[in-house]
Design a protein around this motif. Structure first.
Motif, PDB file in Angstrom:
ATOM      1  N   SER A  11      -2.820  59.098  35.675  1.00 16.62           N
ATOM      2  CA  SER A  11      -2.391  57.872  34.335  1.00 16.62           C
ATOM      3  C   SER A  11      -3.290  57.467  33.315  1.00 16.62           C
ATOM      4  N   GLN A  12      -4.294  58.737  32.905  1.00 22.33           N
ATOM      5  CA  GLN A  12      -5.592  59.139  31.849  1.00 22.33           C
ATOM      6  C   GLN A  12      -5.583  57.912  32.122  1.00 22.33           C
ATOM      7  N   ASN A  13      -6.680  57.031  33.013  1.00 21.23           N
ATOM      8  CA  ASN A  13      -7.635  56.119  33.097  1.00 21.23           C
ATOM      9  C   ASN A  13      -6.281  54.943  32.531  1.00 21.23           C
ATOM     10  N   LYS A  14      -4.981  54.551  32.231  1.00 15.23           N
ATOM     11  CA  LYS A  14      -4.678  53.751  32.134  1.00 15.23           C
ATOM     12  C   LYS A  14      -3.518  52.539  32.939  1.00 15.23           C
ATOM     13  N   CYS A  15      -3.021  51.784  32.751  1.00 19.13           N
ATOM     14  CA  CYS A  15      -2.521  51.034  33.436  1.00 19.13           C
ATOM     15  C   CYS A  15      -1.240  51.948  33.466  1.00 19.13           C
ATOM     16  N   GLU A  16      -0.264  51.824  34.488  1.00 17.62           N
ATOM     17  CA  GLU A  16       0.575  52.567  34.664  1.00 17.62           C
ATOM     18  C   GLU A  16       1.834  51.805  33.699  1.00 17.62           C
ATOM     19  N   ASP A  38       2.643  59.275  46.361  1.00 20.80           N
ATOM     20  CA  ASP A  38       3.384  59.601  45.327  1.00 20.80           C
ATOM     21  C   ASP A  38       4.620  58.196  45.102  1.00 20.80           C
ATOM     22  N   SER A  39       4.113  57.157  46.453  1.00 20.69           N
ATOM     23  CA  SER A  39       4.979  56.019  46.121  1.00 20.69           C
ATOM     24  C   SER A  39       4.030  54.716  45.665  1.00 20.69           C
ATOM     25  N   SER A  40       2.554  55.487  45.133  1.00 18.04           N
ATOM     26  CA  SER A  40       2.109  54.096  44.231  1.00 18.04           C
ATOM     27  C   SER A  40       1.339  54.354  42.651  1.00 18.04           C
ATOM     28  N   ILE A  41       1.398  52.933  41.675  1.00 20.65           N
ATOM     29  CA  ILE A  41       1.129  53.210  40.854  1.00 20.65           C
ATOM     30  C   ILE A  41      -0.427  52.274  41.028  1.00 20.65           C
ATOM     31  N   ILE A  42      -1.188  52.812  39.834  1.00 17.57           N
ATOM     32  CA  ILE A  42      -2.714  51.584  39.326  1.00 17.57           C
ATOM     33  C   ILE A  42      -1.904  51.169  38.108  1.00 17.57           C
ATOM     34  N   ILE A  43      -2.689  49.597  38.392  1.00 19.60           N
ATOM     35  CA  ILE A  43      -1.913  48.241  37.048  1.00 19.60           C
ATOM     36  C   ILE A  43      -3.584  47.655  36.897  1.00 19.60           C
ATOM     37  N   CYS A  44      -3.386  47.376  36.044  1.00 21.56           N
ATOM     38  CA  CYS A  44      -4.464  46.420  35.490  1.00 21.56           C
ATOM     39  C   CYS A  44      -4.166  45.553  36.455  1.00 21.56           C
ATOM     40  N   GLY A  66       8.406  49.214  27.217  1.00 24.40           N
ATOM     41  CA  GLY A  66       9.113  50.006  26.476  1.00 24.40           C
ATOM     42  C   GLY A  66       8.955  51.706  26.519  1.00 24.40           C
ATOM     43  N   ASN A  67       7.233  51.514  26.380  1.00 26.78           N
ATOM     44  CA  ASN A  67       6.572  53.064  26.775  1.00 26.78           C
ATOM     45  C   ASN A  67       6.705  53.384  27.920  1.00 26.78           C
ATOM     46  N   THR A  68       6.472  52.522  28.977  1.00 25.13           N
ATOM     47  CA  THR A  68       5.824  53.401  30.414  1.00 25.13           C
ATOM     48  C   THR A  68       7.141  53.385  30.954  1.00 25.13           C
ATOM     49  N   MET A  69       8.521  53.114  30.746  1.00 30.82           N
ATOM     50  CA  MET A  69       9.465  53.329  31.059  1.00 30.82           C
ATOM     51  C   MET A  69      10.033  54.642  31.458  1.00 30.82           C
ATOM     52  N   TRP A  70       9.434  55.996  30.217  1.00 34.40           N
ATOM     53  CA  TRP A  70       9.641  56.610  30.569  1.00 34.40           C
ATOM     54  C   TRP A  70       9.084  57.302  31.169  1.00 34.40           C
ATOM     55  N   SER A  71       7.733  57.661  31.622  1.00 37.20           N
ATOM     56  CA  SER A  71       7.436  58.251  32.596  1.00 37.20           C
ATOM     57  C   SER A  71       7.872  58.884  33.518  1.00 37.20           C
ATOM     58  N   THR A  72       7.244  59.517  33.860  1.00 34.55           N
ATOM     59  CA  THR A  72       8.280  60.734  34.726  1.00 34.55           C
ATOM     60  C   THR A  72       7.588  60.752  36.670  1.00 34.55           C
ATOM     61  N   MET A  79       9.169  50.749  38.698  1.00 38.90           N
ATOM     62  CA  MET A  79       8.413  48.954  38.634  1.00 38.90           C
ATOM     63  C   MET A  79       9.132  48.735  37.513  1.00 38.90           C
ATOM     64  N   ALA A  80       9.716  49.284  36.295  1.00 38.41           N
ATOM     65  CA  ALA A  80       9.621  49.226  34.927  1.00 38.41           C
ATOM     66  C   ALA A  80      10.873  48.179  35.498  1.00 38.41           C
ATOM     67  N   TRP A  81      11.486  48.853  35.718  1.00 39.05           N
ATOM     68  CA  TRP A  81      13.158  48.780  35.934  1.00 39.05           C
ATOM     69  C   TRP A  81      13.226  47.162  36.633  1.00 39.05           C
ATOM     70  N   ARG A  82      12.389  47.433  38.065  1.00 35.84           N
ATOM     71  CA  ARG A  82      12.074  45.860  38.853  1.00 35.84           C
ATOM     72  C   ARG A  82      12.053  44.903  37.718  1.00 35.84           C
ATOM     73  N   THR A  83      10.996  45.200  37.357  1.00 33.43           N
ATOM     74  CA  THR A  83       9.932  44.063  35.821  1.00 33.43           C
ATOM     75  C   THR A  83      11.401  43.910  34.522  1.00 33.43           C
ATOM     76  N   LEU A  84      11.885  45.009  34.571  1.00 38.01           N
ATOM     77  CA  LEU A  84      13.262  44.814  32.982  1.00 38.01           C
ATOM     78  C   LEU A  84      14.739  43.774  34.146  1.00 38.01           C
ATOM     79  N   ASN A  85      14.232  44.699  35.719  1.00 36.67           N
ATOM     80  CA  ASN A  85      15.182  43.531  35.886  1.00 36.67           C
ATOM     81  C   ASN A  85      15.479  41.541  35.499  1.00 36.67           C
ATOM     82  N   LYS A  86      13.887  41.672  35.680  1.00 35.15           N
ATOM     83  CA  LYS A  86      13.785  40.249  36.113  1.00 35.15           C
ATOM     84  C   LYS A  86      13.961  39.539  34.923  1.00 35.15           C
ATOM     85  N   LEU A  87      13.478  40.016  33.388  1.00 35.19           N
ATOM     86  CA  LEU A  87      13.310  39.440  32.589  1.00 35.19           C
ATOM     87  C   LEU A  87      14.712  39.711  31.999  1.00 35.19           C
TER      88      LEU A  87
END
Length: 192
Positions: A11-16, A38-44, A66-72, A79-87
């Motif tokens: 994540s280059q030391n950033k919340c994913e 592979d099944s984890s992310i690091i977040i704030c 809108g930036n992080t959803m393009w992660s590979t 998590m981007a899809w789920r969050t956007l779906n709730k919003l």
């Protein structure tokens, strides 16, 4: 190398999810139960607090998705899809959700973690029973006295780009005379 170290490097030391610096929390993306890279992310801390209920805090916190959803990284995409779906009642979130592409395997993972029926539990309908969606334009069907604002919203007034009140099917929000107000759905008609 420890899982946290691997995630920080990835994540280059950033919340994913929101790109905040120095994230501290490892989040295993359900339905996975074991903490693997592979099944984890690091977040704030803020993302962790709002992950179960993204609308509970400052919704604008999620705009950086809108930036992080393009992660590979598939776990980040899920998590981007789920969050956007709730919003999805927010027009900007729905716009992002509509352009987010997930391959079949990642989309299955994203949908597997959703509680069944949660999206459909609150359906907003206008006075004619037509389903309303965020971003729709409606017309008032009667004069409405706007408490605290000192004016009456007249019948026939168009309210553009409405927002849906996520936990109340009888309420929407929109701007009338430059003021954001709550409007009961029984007093509006969706325009074509």
């Amino acid at each position: 190398m420890e899982i946290k170290e691997e995630l920080l490097v990835r994540s280059q030391n950033k919340c994913e999810l929101c790109e905040a610096s120095n994230p501290e929390n490892i989040y295993t993306v359900p339905p996975a139960t074991e903490g693997e890279v592979d099944s984890s992310i690091i977040i704030c801390n803020t993302c962790l607090e709002h992950i179960e209920d993204p609308v509970s805090g400052n919704i604008n916190h999620w705009r950086s998705i809108g930036n992080t959803m393009w992660s590979t990284v598939p776990a980040v995409q899920v998590m981007a899809w789920r969050t956007l779906n709730k919003l999805r009642d927010e027009s900007w979130a729905l716009d992002l959700l509509n352009i987010l592409y997930l391959d079949e395997e990642t989309k299955s993972w994203a949908e597997a973690g959703q509680s069944q029926g949660s999206e459909e539990s609150v359906v907003h309908k206008d006075s004619n029973g037509v389903t309303l969606e965020a971003g729709d334009t409606v017309v008032l069907t009667k004069d409405l006295s706007v408490s605290g604002a000192g004016f009456t919203a007249k019948r026939g007034t168009a309210v553009r780009n409405i927002s849906l009140v996520y936990d109340n099917a009888e309420q929407i929000e929109g701007k009338v005379n430059g003021q954001q107000i709550v409007i009961l759905t029984k007093y509006v008609k969706k325009t074509k």
